[in-house]
Scaffold this motif. Structure first.
Motif, PDB file in Angstrom:
ATOM      1  N   SER A  54       0.858  -1.178   0.000  1.00 60.21           N
ATOM      2  CA  SER A  54       0.000   0.000   0.000  1.00 60.21           C
ATOM      3  C   SER A  54       0.891   1.223   0.000  1.00 60.21           C
ATOM      4  N   LEU A  55       0.396   2.277  -0.656  1.00 58.36           N
ATOM      5  CA  LEU A  55       1.171   3.511  -0.680  1.00 58.36           C
ATOM      6  C   LEU A  55       1.173   4.158   0.708  1.00 58.36           C
ATOM      7  N   TRP A  56       0.121   3.875   1.489  1.00 60.91           N
ATOM      8  CA  TRP A  56       0.038   4.460   2.831  1.00 60.91           C
ATOM      9  C   TRP A  56       1.193   3.995   3.706  1.00 60.91           C
TER      10      TRP A  56
ATOM     11  N   LEU B  83       4.158   3.507   2.962  1.00 63.41           N
ATOM     12  CA  LEU B  83       5.377   4.253   2.661  1.00 63.41           C
ATOM     13  C   LEU B  83       5.632   5.343   3.700  1.00 63.41           C
TER      14      LEU B  83
ATOM     15  N   HIS C  51      15.613  -1.417  -8.979  1.00 61.00           N
ATOM     16  CA  HIS C  51      14.230  -1.932  -8.977  1.00 61.00           C
ATOM     17  C   HIS C  51      13.376  -1.221 -10.021  1.00 61.00           C
TER      18      HIS C  51
ATOM     19  N   ARG D 256       5.640  -6.781 -10.862  1.00 63.00           N
ATOM     20  CA  ARG D 256       5.072  -6.543  -9.522  1.00 63.00           C
ATOM     21  C   ARG D 256       6.145  -6.718  -8.465  1.00 63.00           C
TER      22      ARG D 256
ATOM     23  N   ASP E 184       9.376  -6.103  -8.662  1.00 60.92           N
ATOM     24  CA  ASP E 184      10.244  -4.934  -8.559  1.00 60.92           C
ATOM     25  C   ASP E 184       9.511  -3.752  -7.941  1.00 60.92           C
ATOM     26  N   ARG E 185       8.219  -3.659  -8.251  1.00 60.42           N
ATOM     27  CA  ARG E 185       7.436  -2.580  -7.647  1.00 60.42           C
ATOM     28  C   ARG E 185       7.383  -2.760  -6.136  1.00 60.42           C
TER      29      ARG E 185
ATOM     30  N   PHE F 125      10.788  -1.976  -4.680  1.00 60.49           N
ATOM     31  CA  PHE F 125      10.994  -0.529  -4.639  1.00 60.49           C
ATOM     32  C   PHE F 125      10.276   0.073  -3.429  1.00 60.49           C
ATOM     33  N   LEU F 126       8.994  -0.303  -3.265  1.00 60.70           N
ATOM     34  CA  LEU F 126       8.233   0.277  -2.149  1.00 60.70           C
ATOM     35  C   LEU F 126       8.848  -0.123  -0.811  1.00 60.70           C
TER      36      LEU F 126
ATOM     37  N   TYR G  74      11.987  -0.913  -0.219  1.00 61.86           N
ATOM     38  CA  TYR G  74      13.265  -0.228  -0.047  1.00 61.86           C
ATOM     39  C   TYR G  74      13.036   1.236   0.345  1.00 61.86           C
ATOM     40  N   ALA G  75      12.117   1.892  -0.371  1.00 64.77           N
ATOM     41  CA  ALA G  75      11.831   3.308  -0.079  1.00 64.77           C
ATOM     42  C   ALA G  75      11.291   3.452   1.345  1.00 64.77           C
TER      43      ALA G  75
ATOM     44  N   LEU H 177      14.142   3.086   3.797  1.00 65.86           N
ATOM     45  CA  LEU H 177      14.962   4.306   3.856  1.00 65.86           C
ATOM     46  C   LEU H 177      14.250   5.388   4.666  1.00 65.86           C
ATOM     47  N   LEU H 178      12.948   5.512   4.434  1.00 67.98           N
ATOM     48  CA  LEU H 178      12.198   6.537   5.161  1.00 67.98           C
ATOM     49  C   LEU H 178      12.155   6.230   6.647  1.00 67.98           C
TER      50      LEU H 178
ATOM     51  N   ARG I  77       4.042   1.651 -13.400  1.00 62.36           N
ATOM     52  CA  ARG I  77       3.898   1.310 -11.988  1.00 62.36           C
ATOM     53  C   ARG I  77       4.543   2.401 -11.139  1.00 62.36           C
TER      54      ARG I  77
ATOM     55  N   ASN J 215       6.957   2.398  -9.278  1.00 61.97           N
ATOM     56  CA  ASN J 215       8.429   2.437  -9.304  1.00 61.97           C
ATOM     57  C   ASN J 215       8.974   2.937 -10.647  1.00 61.97           C
TER      58      ASN J 215
ATOM     59  N   THR K 265      15.368   5.720  -5.761  1.00 63.96           N
ATOM     60  CA  THR K 265      14.653   5.497  -4.496  1.00 63.96           C
ATOM     61  C   THR K 265      15.085   6.495  -3.435  1.00 63.96           C
TER      62      THR K 265
ATOM     63  N   LEU L 248      12.925   9.045  -1.269  1.00 63.15           N
ATOM     64  CA  LEU L 248      13.091   9.235   0.183  1.00 63.15           C
ATOM     65  C   LEU L 248      13.240  10.719   0.500  1.00 63.15           C
TER      66      LEU L 248
ATOM     67  N   ARG M 182      11.426   3.293 -16.889  1.00 65.90           N
ATOM     68  CA  ARG M 182      11.430   4.671 -16.385  1.00 65.90           C
ATOM     69  C   ARG M 182      11.727   5.653 -17.516  1.00 65.90           C
TER      70      ARG M 182
ATOM     71  N   LEU N 134      -1.142   1.671  -7.685  1.00 66.98           N
ATOM     72  CA  LEU N 134       0.191   1.064  -7.568  1.00 66.98           C
ATOM     73  C   LEU N 134       0.729   0.556  -8.900  1.00 66.98           C
TER      74      LEU N 134
END
Lengths: 122, 842
Positions: free
Chosen positions: A7-9, A11, A81, A86, A88-89, A92-93, A95-96, A99-100, B205, B207, B298, B302, B543, B579
């Motif tokens: 979910s984007l939430w 993040l 990523h 799906r 990699d997506r 990515f989420l 990993y991001a 980091l956050l 997507r 990403n 990424t 961030l 991308r 997404l």
């Protein structure tokens, strides 16, 4: 441990904890000093409160970070990523988010520091 | 997803030509006067950008007046009063009429193409925003020609500015003119968030999204939390000025510090609202000229998201000198230091990309280099002033003027210039001159540093901001003279740039397509571009699709992807999932109309007439504005399609109408209400702020008591329940129950709203007497005005049901209204808890 639903939430879990911790710390300190009416009032209770919420906040951030680490796939693949999949997506989420959470951990710790040093409302 | 190869009808050039012709007709702008009825974001984006630049030039001239006045000591070039108006308007216009709107302008201009969309989901909202911005901007700027400009500094600190005698009408012009512009910003935020989340091309997507979109998503979300506190502050401010309600008057329990809180809760994030979109341009330019994908995608996400959050924890660092307890200062100082981390991360990512690539030195890159150099210096002095003890020394001195200009000009203006050079061929089909570009850059870069670097020293030598002149022999003379020379040099650079943009270039050939050899979708545009956005909506797998996907441009051009035609003569774009960007709807977007312009001007009338205390005219204008908005919604939203779904190409059929959380309208309501809740929270914050500073707030036996608010709340909550039930009854096909329920709901709401007003009215609460009744009054007026809006929405749905526009199948409106009512319920409960229950607890 399986990866959980995306979910984007999610993040913004880490920064949201930071924001809540920040606001609580500020409100507790500001209200205490305003209501005590004494510029030299001792900040004991405030410092204890900030310490407690800091531990809780850091715990929550670590929890979210571990969750994100799992979604990232334990770093099995390196960034960027950028594949059209799906997986990699999700990586990515994850990993991001991780980091956050790292940034939020440092920022939360920073915010707690003044309570370690400052002892009165002055 | 490589299913583009055998779409056989597209092999026929005649077929493709016919398709293109239909698309061209559907998306065409009007001719003659009707041109101004355009709502297409490509058109609005250009108007918006040009208008914002015009305001920039105007504010630049004001800056030169300031520098001329300060060039020599004891100068009398400007009188003190005019000088106050000039510097106030300079800051105000640069912030509100250039820096913020330019990002909205550029975004609506390039985002549709960058997202491979025909248009963003609410083009009429963009048009409304633009006309609001134009009218509000002209109103605010024009005031100086009548000697009526605001003169209290761009942050308008009370009590100076709430004193009607001292500040004149200028403060009202500032408040009302700019409140109106804030409405335009929130409109843009709604458009941008939903555009980015729901209108990406299939396959893009989360990403694979361009970094510009990430930044803009963050910024648009920030607007929802940053602007409403200022709107709330504006409301309190104007109530003090127009009605003598004492929110900032210490003699009657108010406090000017409250204004500073509300202003800077907006004001500091705003710096990042300006900075992030500008740096987003850099994030698009750097990979193009480094000839490689960005390093640390990424990490930049961030940085964008992290900065978006942390920037809210900085507002008190503008208030370090107000005497707050050290512990409060410590928290904000810590957050101010922490924000340097994500800010630094993105700078390092850009440098790493440049180091890892083979850089081609072009004019846009020159401006990017200037950006990095100037912004880093501004960032370093930012770390200095984030430390409270240093800030106490430098506070309100020219050191701060130097710091903020390094940040804003390095962090926003230079990237915007880089963006103009980069995107000019995208907009006009031709490149700007390399030679003039370099000349303008060096004049601006050197002029800027000559002007602003000495100000660090002028400040450290003790020169305060905003002084109209200064005596000799303080050591400030030479530094000020150098600054003035630099300012004029900078201005000459800007003039060279303006000439380059405006010079006639009819005889010049068009640039080649994708002139910089970039990798992202906006460079699909032909030279010159067409109004339809993209010829067909592509499937994205990378991308940088223009670099990575073979035959990509050709396939798009030959209409081998989605929606290559406009068979029904309607403007259409595609809605996809958040997404993974899976197609979920073919969205019909409304076409050209004058109604949005009329709605904007009539809404503007409310603010402008109020400034001059012409309340009857304001009321009439408000009623007509409401009529225009209802007509706009009625004709242009939730349109029942002639068929339920449509073949969009490549064998995919998508619905033409979806309601509830799947619809873009539902998200627009949700996002708008988040902003509304933030403004409401700011008013509640004001209540508790007074509680912290006064022992008798709320006073013993505080009116209006519990009974009346309780009854009013019960009525409103029943109306909420009835509205939710109505939505279900409609879905079940019971139109009669639906209409009856909503009519009953409207009656209950009227009772509830009136009940809330009745409380303070019958308790004899005189708002002008002290801050407690004033705050309670503001809260009840808030509930009552939202109730009035709730009634209009309920009756709108009843009318829609009668007209056959709202049926059990096509029910977007009632979903949106029931969502509004969830927020209405929260407003009701919180207000009840604050004005009725909290006094009991204390």
């Amino acid at each position: 441990m399986p990866a959980s639903r995306d979910s984007l939430w999610f993040l913004i879990a880490g920064p949201t904890v930071w924001a809540t911790h920040f606001l609580l710390s500020y409100v507790v300190g500001a209200v205490y000093c305003a209501k005590s009416g004494d510029i030299d009032a001792n900040l004991g209770t405030v410092r204890l409160t900030v310490a407690i919420i800091t531990v809780i906040a850091l715990g929550l951030i670590v929890h979210a970070g571990l969750h994100a680490y799992r979604n990232w796939g334990f770093g099995a693949e390196d960034p960027p990523h950028d594949d059209d999949t799906r997986t990699d997506r999700r990586r990515f989420l994850g990993y991001a988010t991780m980091l956050l959470c790292g940034l939020s951990f440092v920022a939360t710790f920073y915010v707690a520091l003044p309570a370690l040093i400052i002892t009165s409302c002055r | 997803m490589n299913n583009t190869a055998h779409a056989s009808p597209q092999d026929d050039p005649a077929h493709r030509r016919a398709q293109a012709e239909r698309l061209k007709q559907v998306w065409a702008s009007g001719k003659g006067f009707r041109y101004w009825s355009a709502v297409n974001n490509s058109e609005i984006g250009v108007w918006y950008t040009v208008t914002a630049f015009a305001f920039f030039l105007f504010a630049g001239v004001l800056a030169l007046l300031i520098r001329t006045q300060l060039a020599v000591p004891e100068n009398d070039f400007l009188s003190a009063e005019v000088y106050n108006q000039v510097f106030t308007l300079h800051g105000t216009v640069m912030m509100f009429l250039f820096a913020i709107p330019i990002f909205e302008a550029v975004s609506i201009l390039i985002l549709p193409e960058m997202l491979g969309a025909r248009d963003l989901p609410f083009p009429r909202l963009s048009a409304f925003g633009y006309w609001s911005f134009l009218l509000g901007g002209v109103f605010v700027c024009g005031s100086i020609f009548f000697g009526a400009a605001p003169s209290g500094g761009w942050f308008m600190y009370p009590p100076l500015t709430t004193d009607v005698e001292q500040s004149g009408i200028g403060a009202d012009i500032w408040m009302l003119g700019l409140s109106f512009i804030e409405v335009a910003s929130i409109a843009a935020a709604v458009e941008i968030i939903i555009g980015i989340l729901k209108c990406r091309p299939p396959g893009m997507r989360i990403n694979l999204m361009p970094l510009y979109s990430w930044y803009l998503l963050v910024v648009a979300a920030m607007i929802l939390f940053a602007f409403p506190p200022l709107i709330a502050g504006d409301i309190l401010f104007e109530m003090e000025r127009l009605l003598d309600w004492p929110f900032f008057d210490p003699a009657r329990g108010g406090d000017p510090i409250l204004w500073q809180h509300l202003f800077w809760i907006f004001g500091h994030p705003e710096v990042y609202i300006i900075f992030l979109p500008a740096i987003a341009l850099v994030a698009m330019i750097v990979p193009t000229f480094a000839r490689r994908p960005i390093v640390g995608y990424t990490w930049i996400v961030l940085a964008a998201v992290g900065t978006g959050f942390l920037s809210f924890g900085l507002w008190v660092h503008h208030m370090f000198a107000t005497g707050l307890p050290a512990i409060s200062l410590g928290f904000f100082s810590a957050a101010s230091e922490a924000v340097a981390i994500p800010t630094g991360v993105q700078i390092f990512c850009f440098l790493a990309t440049l180091l890892a690539g083979r850089v081609i030195y072009c004019v846009p890159m020159l401006y990017v280099s200037g950006t990095l150099a100037i912004f880093v210096i501004g960032g370093l002095t930012g770390v200095m002033v984030a430390l409270a003890p240093f800030d106490w020394q430098a506070h309100d001195s020219y050191f701060i003027v130097a710091h903020l200009h390094y940040v804003l000009i390095g962090g926003a203006l230079f990237p915007i210039f880089a963006g103009v050079y980069y995107f000019f061929p995208f907009v006009r089909g031709r490149k700007l001159s390399d030679k003039l570009g370099k000349l303008a850059f060096w004049l601006m870069f050197v002029g800027f540093n000559v002007s602003f670097f000495p100000m660090h020293f002028t400040g450290l030598l003790g020169m305060p901001r905003r002084v109209v002149t200064y005596p000799q022999r303080l050591g400030w003379e030479w530094l000020n003279l150098i600054s003035t020379v630099g300012a004029f040099m900078f201005a000459i650079g800007v003039l060279v740039f303006v000439w380059d943009v405006l010079r006639p270039r009819r005889r010049e050939p068009y640039a080649q397509r994708n002139p910089w050899n970039a990798g992202t979708l906006e460079w699909l545009t032909e030279m010159p571009g067409a109004d339809w956005g993209v010829r067909s909506i592509p499937i994205v797998e990378s991308r940088y699709p223009l670099w990575d996907q073979p035959d990509f441009v050709k396939n798009v051009d030959e209409g081998r992807f989605y929606l290559p035609d406009a068979e029904e003569g309607k403007r259409e774009t595609m809605v996809t999932s958040v997404l993974d960007a899976t197609p979920i709807q073919c969205l019909r977007v409304p076409g050209n109309t004058f109604i949005t312009m009329a709605a904007a001007f009539l809404t503007g009338g409310v603010f402008i007439f109020t400034t001059f205390h012409w309340y009857l005219a304001a009321l009439v204008s408000g009623v007509f504005a409401l009529g225009a908005i209802v007509k706009w919604l009625w004709d242009g939203t939730a349109m029942v399609p002639e068929k339920p779904d449509k073949d969009v190409g490549l064998g995919l059929t998508l619905p033409l109408y979806v309601s509830g959380p799947k619809s873009v309208g539902w998200w627009a309501m949700f996002i708008t209400m988040i902003g509304d809740m933030t403004a409401f929270a700011s008013v509640v914050f004001a209540y508790f702020f007074y509680w912290t500073i006064h022992d008798d707030f709320p006073p013993p036996d505080a009116a209006p008591g519990v009974t009346l608010p309780l009854i009013a709340s019960a009525l409103l909550m029943t109306s909420w329940g009835v509205t939710q039930m109505a939505r279900r009854w409609n879905r079940a096909g019971n139109a009669k129950a639906f209409r009856l329920a909503l009519i009953a709901g409207a009656v209950l709401t009227a009772g509830g709203g009136a009940g809330y007003i009745w409380g303070p009215l019958t308790s004899g609460m005189v708002a002008a007497k002290s801050v407690y009744p004033a705050t309670v009054w503001v809260l009840v007026i808030w509930v009552a005005s939202h109730a009035a809006l709730g009634i209009i929405m309920q009756l709108y749905c009843v009318a829609g049901s009668w007209a056959g526009k709202l049926t059990n199948e096509y029910d977007i409106d009632i979903w949106n209204v029931s969502l509004y009512w969830h927020f209405m319920a929260i407003t009701t409960v919180v207000t009840f808890a604050v004005i009725a229950l909290f006094p009991l607890v204390t």
